[in-house]
Write an enzyme that holds these catalytic residues in place. Structure first.
Site, PDB file in Angstrom:
ATOM      1  N   LYS A  39       1.364  -0.973  -0.072  1.00 54.16           N
ATOM      2  CA  LYS A  39       0.226   0.171   0.119  1.00 54.16           C
ATOM      3  C   LYS A  39       1.019   1.348  -0.088  1.00 54.16           C
ATOM      4  CE  LYS A  39      -0.601  -0.964   4.603  1.00 54.16           C
ATOM      5  NZ  LYS A  39      -1.352  -0.917   6.333  1.00 54.16           N
ATOM      6  N   TYR A 258      14.875  30.895   9.240  1.00 59.43           N
ATOM      7  CA  TYR A 258      12.924  31.790   9.391  1.00 59.43           C
ATOM      8  C   TYR A 258      12.813  31.419  10.634  1.00 59.43           C
ATOM      9  CZ  TYR A 258      11.743  31.637   4.565  1.00 59.43           C
ATOM     10  OH  TYR A 258      11.142  31.687   3.190  1.00 59.43           O
TER      11      TYR A 258
HETATM   12  C1  LIG Z   1      -0.071  -1.892   7.168  1.00 57.96           C
HETATM   13  C2  LIG Z   1      -0.754  -3.240   7.081  1.00 57.96           C
HETATM   14  C3  LIG Z   1       0.073  -4.298   7.317  1.00 57.96           C
HETATM   15  C4  LIG Z   1       1.378  -4.160   7.060  1.00 57.96           C
HETATM   16  O1  LIG Z   1       1.826  -3.344   8.593  1.00 57.96           O
HETATM   17  P1  LIG Z   1       3.428  -3.476   8.876  1.00 57.96           P
HETATM   18  O2  LIG Z   1       3.212  -2.549  10.101  1.00 57.96           O
HETATM   19  O3  LIG Z   1       3.616  -2.128   7.565  1.00 57.96           O
HETATM   20  O4  LIG Z   1       4.315  -4.034   8.717  1.00 57.96           O
HETATM   21  C5  LIG Z   1      -0.655  -5.327   7.591  1.00 57.96           C
HETATM   22  N1  LIG Z   1      -2.143  -5.311   7.533  1.00 57.96           N
HETATM   23  C6  LIG Z   1      -2.718  -4.405   7.962  1.00 57.96           C
HETATM   24  C7  LIG Z   1      -4.183  -4.634   8.186  1.00 57.96           C
HETATM   25  C8  LIG Z   1      -2.217  -3.522   7.196  1.00 57.96           C
HETATM   26  O5  LIG Z   1      -3.411  -1.845   7.333  1.00 57.96           O
END
Ligand SMILES: *Cc1c(COP(=O)(O)O)cnc(C)c1O
Length: 376
Positions: A39, A258
């Protein structure tokens, strides 16, 4: 937007390291299938290229957040099994079916919409069911398990997988892990014979009890720290070098940046780098006299950012380099061997996940290797 001239920073993504990380996690979870979570543009590394490399390493199951990301993985990896973690978007069932995406169904409305499509087309399109065991995010509530079971039994439908998500897996001793594990067991009892999945990267590293039939690592694939307070065993995947624009000097008592929040306590040599908050260098990496900020490595020495991070530039104190003065055009390491994503995250008060998913700056992305590892 990357600079087309090649004059900007260079983000390098080591696909060999990505593939090795997947293989290493697949060994740890030997009794379970190891999926790959891709993702958010594969945590900033590029969903198309990363998915292909992970497939070359052996991954066949992919998790995305949105249907658009699912379409990208489908194009990159035609034989992938793709789960959409955000579930079924209202009105999108036809799209999921066309692209062969499996929604991770998380509510009665999602379930009803999916089942209605299955009935309409007289086909049991695959999906997963997500039960909430304590994170209070997406998911069927635990007390819905029996209703869900009765509903699908009446239709003769079965999901591909039942899953849940851990809230505190990055702290392996947190009691919530055991609680969620126990509650997940009670869900599984309602769906005998259906494969189960509970663990992200940290859960995978916590122990076999948490593996079930499939594990879902994300951050660890990309070299990030999954478990707090332990040495991170994963290979770094991402390096980022940005150019130095100018080397200059300023005197004791002058302020930098800044707001004038940093005043120099000595005559100093400064490097101005082409990297600011618009490039993912968080403004929270700014340094005042009261509070240190981010760091970069120049000439293999770690040097502190001073003053506020601006949109397009930051200022680095290179006084400690002495006569070893870098030239304009030379690179400063923002992420790499000397400064990891979690070092930068700690300095910014955030997590490696946010560092990675913010790598959308004005630099070019280069890939090293292709994920094809020698067979073992
Ligand atoms: C993002 C996500 C993962 C992966 O998590 P990591 O901590 O990056 O390994 C797994 N399961 C779900 C439901 C997620 O949203």
């Amino acid at each position: 937007m990357a600079l087309t001239s090649g004059l900007g920073g260079q983000l390098s993504i080591d696909l060999g390291a990505l593939a090795r990380n997947w293989r290493a996690l697949d060994k740890v979870s030997a009794g379970a299938l190891t999926a790959a979570v891709v993702k958010a543009d594969a945590y900033g590394t590029g969903i198309t290229t990363a998915s292909k490399a992970l497939h070359a390493a052996g991954a066949r199951f992919f998790f995305v957040a949105t249907p658009d990301e699912g379409i990208a993985v489908r194009a990159a990896v035609p034989d992938a099994h793709i789960f959409v973690l955000n579930g079924l978007y209202p009105g999108a069932a036809n799209l999921y079916i066309r692209q062969n995406l499996m929604p991770v169904l998380a509510s009665m409305p999602m379930l009803e919409e999916w089942l209605a499509k299955c009935v309409e087309r007289n086909e049991a399109y695959p999906s997963a069911f997500h039960f909430d065991t304590g994170i209070n995010r997406l998911g069927f509530r635990l007390n819905e398990a029996s209703v869900v079971r009765e509903r699908i039994q009446a239709l003769g439908y079965a999901p591909q997988m039942v899953m849940s998500h851990l809230a505190c897996a990055d702290q392996p001793n947190h009691e919530k892990n055991r609680t969620q594990l126990a509650l997940f067991g009670s869900v599984m009892n309602q769906f005998p014979g259906i494969p189960a999945s509970l663990s992200n990267s940290a859960g995978l590293m916590t122990g076999r009890d948490y593996h079930f039939q499939m594990v879902r690592p994300g951050i660890a694939l990309y070299g990030g720290r999954a478990v707090n307070g332990r040495k991170n065993p994963m290979a770094p995947v991402v390096t980022l070098h940005v150019p130095i624009l100018q080397v200059t000097e300023a005197r004791t008592g002058e302020t930098v940046g800044y707001g004038g929040t940093y005043s120099l306590s000595r005559n100093s040599r400064l490097a101005i780098i082409s990297h600011g908050y618009a490039d993912g260098f968080f403004r929270s990496l700014s340094a005042s006299n009261a509070r240190p900020g981010g760091k970069v490595a120049i000439r293999n020495k770690i040097c502190p950012v001073i003053g506020r991070i601006s949109m397009d530039q930051s200022v680095v104190d290179i006084t400690e380099l002495g006569s070893d003065i870098p030239s304009p055009g030379e690179g400063a390491e923002v992420l790499g061997d000397m400064i990891g994503i979690d070092d930068q995250a700690d300095a910014a008060g955030t997590i490696g996940y946010e560092v990675l998913t913010s790598l959308k700056g004005r630099y070019s992305r280069n890939y090293i290797g292709d994920g094809n590892l020698p067979q073992e």
